[in-house]
Design a protein around this motif. Structure first.
Motif, short mmCIF file in Angstrom:
data_model
loop_
_atom_site.label_atom_id
_atom_site.label_comp_id
_atom_site.label_asym_id
_atom_site.label_seq_id
_atom_site.Cartn_x
_atom_site.Cartn_y
_atom_site.Cartn_z
N PHE A 1 4.93 -6.78 0.93
CA PHE A 1 4.10 -7.65 0.09
C PHE A 1 4.75 -8.96 -0.32
O PHE A 1 5.96 -9.05 -0.47
CB PHE A 1 3.69 -6.88 -1.17
CG PHE A 1 3.10 -5.53 -0.87
CD1 PHE A 1 1.89 -5.42 -0.20
CD2 PHE A 1 3.78 -4.37 -1.20
CE1 PHE A 1 1.35 -4.17 0.10
CE2 PHE A 1 3.26 -3.11 -0.91
CZ PHE A 1 2.04 -3.01 -0.26
N TYR B 1 3.83 1.11 -9.54
CA TYR B 1 2.90 1.69 -8.58
C TYR B 1 1.87 2.52 -9.33
O TYR B 1 2.20 3.18 -10.32
CB TYR B 1 3.68 2.52 -7.55
CG TYR B 1 2.80 2.98 -6.44
CD1 TYR B 1 2.11 2.07 -5.66
CD2 TYR B 1 2.64 4.33 -6.18
CE1 TYR B 1 1.27 2.50 -4.66
CE2 TYR B 1 1.81 4.77 -5.17
CZ TYR B 1 1.13 3.84 -4.42
OH TYR B 1 0.29 4.26 -3.42
N ARG C 1 -1.42 -10.40 -4.82
CA ARG C 1 -0.49 -9.81 -3.84
C ARG C 1 -1.13 -9.77 -2.47
O ARG C 1 -2.25 -9.27 -2.31
CB ARG C 1 -0.13 -8.40 -4.28
CG ARG C 1 0.95 -7.74 -3.42
CD ARG C 1 0.97 -6.23 -3.58
NE ARG C 1 -0.04 -5.59 -2.76
CZ ARG C 1 -0.18 -4.27 -2.61
NH1 ARG C 1 0.63 -3.45 -3.26
NH2 ARG C 1 -1.11 -3.76 -1.84
N GLY D 1 -5.08 -6.65 1.42
CA GLY D 1 -4.95 -5.99 0.12
C GLY D 1 -4.11 -4.74 0.25
O GLY D 1 -2.88 -4.78 0.14
N GLN D 2 -4.79 -3.61 0.49
CA GLN D 2 -4.09 -2.32 0.60
C GLN D 2 -2.99 -2.41 1.65
O GLN D 2 -3.20 -2.95 2.75
CB GLN D 2 -5.12 -1.26 1.00
CG GLN D 2 -4.63 0.15 0.83
CD GLN D 2 -5.72 1.17 1.16
OE1 GLN D 2 -6.67 0.85 1.88
NE2 GLN D 2 -5.59 2.37 0.65
N GLY D 3 -1.82 -1.85 1.31
CA GLY D 3 -0.67 -2.00 2.19
C GLY D 3 -0.64 -1.00 3.33
O GLY D 3 -0.07 0.07 3.20
N ASN E 1 7.26 -2.54 -4.90
CA ASN E 1 5.86 -2.89 -4.74
C ASN E 1 5.34 -3.21 -6.13
O ASN E 1 5.53 -2.38 -7.03
CB ASN E 1 5.12 -1.68 -4.15
CG ASN E 1 3.63 -1.89 -3.98
OD1 ASN E 1 3.12 -2.98 -4.20
ND2 ASN E 1 2.92 -0.83 -3.61
N TYR F 1 10.20 1.90 0.69
CA TYR F 1 10.39 0.70 1.52
C TYR F 1 11.85 0.49 1.90
O TYR F 1 12.28 -0.64 2.15
CB TYR F 1 9.84 -0.53 0.78
CG TYR F 1 8.35 -0.42 0.50
CD1 TYR F 1 7.41 -0.56 1.51
CD2 TYR F 1 7.88 -0.14 -0.78
CE1 TYR F 1 6.06 -0.42 1.26
CE2 TYR F 1 6.52 0.00 -1.04
CZ TYR F 1 5.61 -0.14 -0.01
OH TYR F 1 4.27 -0.01 -0.25
N LYS G 1 5.77 4.50 5.65
CA LYS G 1 6.33 3.15 5.64
C LYS G 1 7.38 2.98 6.73
O LYS G 1 7.44 1.95 7.40
CB LYS G 1 6.97 2.85 4.28
CG LYS G 1 6.10 3.15 3.08
CD LYS G 1 4.90 2.24 3.06
CE LYS G 1 3.75 2.70 2.34
NZ LYS G 1 3.26 3.23 1.32
N PHE H 1 -6.62 -0.10 -4.79
CA PHE H 1 -6.51 -0.22 -3.33
C PHE H 1 -7.81 0.20 -2.66
O PHE H 1 -8.29 -0.45 -1.71
CB PHE H 1 -5.33 0.61 -2.81
CG PHE H 1 -4.05 0.31 -3.55
CD1 PHE H 1 -3.52 -0.98 -3.52
CD2 PHE H 1 -3.40 1.27 -4.29
CE1 PHE H 1 -2.36 -1.28 -4.22
CE2 PHE H 1 -2.24 0.98 -5.00
CZ PHE H 1 -1.72 -0.29 -4.97
#
Ligand code: PMP
Ligand code: GLN
Length: 406
Positions: free
Chosen positions: A317, A121, A372, A32-34, A170, A201, A232, A16
């Motif tokens: 994602f 993860y 992703r 990219g990075q969430g 994820n 999530y 989140k 990330f």
């Protein structure tokens, strides 16, 4: 100089960070990075800001401020019917990342086996190994990410101490069904072990699917450590406030792990999160509705460009197969090229699979043709990213080819 810790020396910087740095370097839109590119609810942010100014800035209680522990327990009761004592069954941590480590520390001894589900993860595997435990990896495969029940059952054995898994998941957007969770619960009970449930999530579930904590299944109340993340749930990923709900028989050790990791978490942020968790149901419903619309927007756009778009039932994602675009390299090459040429960043999905050597088998390598994309971004940014990719593909002469095939 003597060698440093060999496990840490062997791993690189997280994907990330690597991809976000590449995005910045190339002026790319970072899918990219969430992390959302919008702020969380104003009342939550304001509560945290106000809290800085009223003189409660010293160490908060080790397991979390009473008002946040009460809010975590009340939220668990409201959404899942879980009864938890805020004074002894809730621990606040500095992010779910710390919570995952604390839960693993609470139960694993060196030599214990811990079942993990790939794609996983990126902190799970290093932490299990750093604790001297033995990871037992079970792989989900695209496009449907179904749970391979026989393989999962085979991964459990007399040395199994815990399973750690993530739902909604994820990077693949899988949401475990009740039947799958019942199967996992059966294994956890049969092997007398614990479950660490990464549910960061929990409020990002789409298409009317329910999020079901394993903890709510019969016999699981005493065996599960359920992890949530304010990052989140309130679109405030930089805050790093996590919370664990578990039986008091586990909570004592979890708290001691937290005591030795960070000890406490910023009190003003805890107060903001307490306000957030007490918000009306409409807030939580609105969050998933708005993210579902973003999933649909990006998903439809990617499909139109010729990507193979996999189903995402939850999380931030969407996973895509880029082979239909005519790109023959692997996912790392694709994501780098997309960043440097199209100026859009995605994450290679192989980053969520362990090296085969880690699983101790000779099985096939991880699938390497998936990227992703994070859709937790302003609509105009999603549109702009799609437009950049359209222009890029057109210049490569691949848009028409892909669409023509499709
Ligand atoms: N688990 C999963 C599956 C995640 O995607 C993330 C993302 N950040 C985390 C845990 C960590 O959450 P936090 O930022 O609260 O540490
Ligand atoms: N959870 C986020 C993701 O998967 C990133 C968190 C991090 O950068 N450590 O993109």
């Amino acid at each position: 100089m003597q060698p440093q810790n060999h496990l840490l020396s062997a791993i690189g910087t997280t994907i990330f960070t690597v991809m976000s740095a590449l995005a910045t370097e190339h002026g790319a839109i970072n899918l990219g990075q969430g992390f959302p590119d919008y702020d969380g609810p104003e009342d939550v942010v304001k509560a945290a800001a106000d809290a800085l100014l009223d003189g409660r800035n010293q160490y908060p209680p080790m397991t979390g401020l009473p008002e946040l522990r009460a809010a975590v327990a009340s939220h668990a009761k409201r959404f899942y019917g879980i009864e938890a004592d805020p004074n002894g069954e809730v621990i606040v941590t500095s992010g779910a990342t710390e919570a995952i480590t604390a839960c693993l520390m609470a139960v694993l001894n060196p030599g214990d086996e811990c079942v993990l589900i790939e794609p996983l993860y990126d902190t799970y595997l290093p932490v299990v190994k750093l604790l001297g435990a033995i990871p037992k990896l079970v792989r989900l495969n695209p496009p449907d990410w179904a749970l391979p029940r026989a393989e999962l059952a085979a991964a459990f054995g007399p040395k199994t101490k815990a399973i750690l898994f993530n739902t909604p998941m994820n990077p693949c957007g899988k949401v475990f069904t009740r039947e799958e969770l019942e199967f996992i619960a059966g294994l956890v009970a049969k092997h007398d072990c614990y479950a660490i449930c990464d549910e960061v999530y929990e409020h990002l579930v789409f298409d009317g699917m329910p999020h079901i904590p394993l903890m709510t299944l019969p016999g699981m109340r005493e065996r599960c450590m359920r992890i949530g993340s304010a990052g989140k749930t309130f679109s405030l990923t930089g805050w790093k406030v996590g919370y664990i709900t578990c039986d008091r028989s586990l909570a004592a050790n979890v708290a001691k792990a937290h005591q030795n990791l960070t000890f406490t978490t910023a009190p003003n942020l805890q107060r903001g999160v307490a306000v957030g968790l007490m918000k009306d149901d409409s807030y939580f419903q609105g969050l998933s509705t708005s993210l579902q619309a973003k999933r649909d927007r990006l998903g439809a756009g990617l499909k139109k460009l010729g990507f193979g778009v996999l189903d995402s039932k939850g999380s931030y994602f969407i996973t895509t197969d880029f082979r239909p675009l005519g790109f023959n390299g692997d996912d790392v090459a694709f994501c780098r090229t997309l960043t440097t040429e199209a100026k859009v960043t995605a994450i290679p999905v192989t980053a969520f699979y362990a090296d085969r050597a880690d699983s101790g088998d000779e099985g096939p390598d991880a699938p390497s043709h998936y990227a992703r994309f994070a859709f937790c971004k302003a609509d105009h940014l999603l549109d702009e990213a799609l437009e950049r990719m359209r222009v890029w593909l057109e210049a490569r002469g691949q848009l028409t080819a892909a669409v023509g095939r499709g």
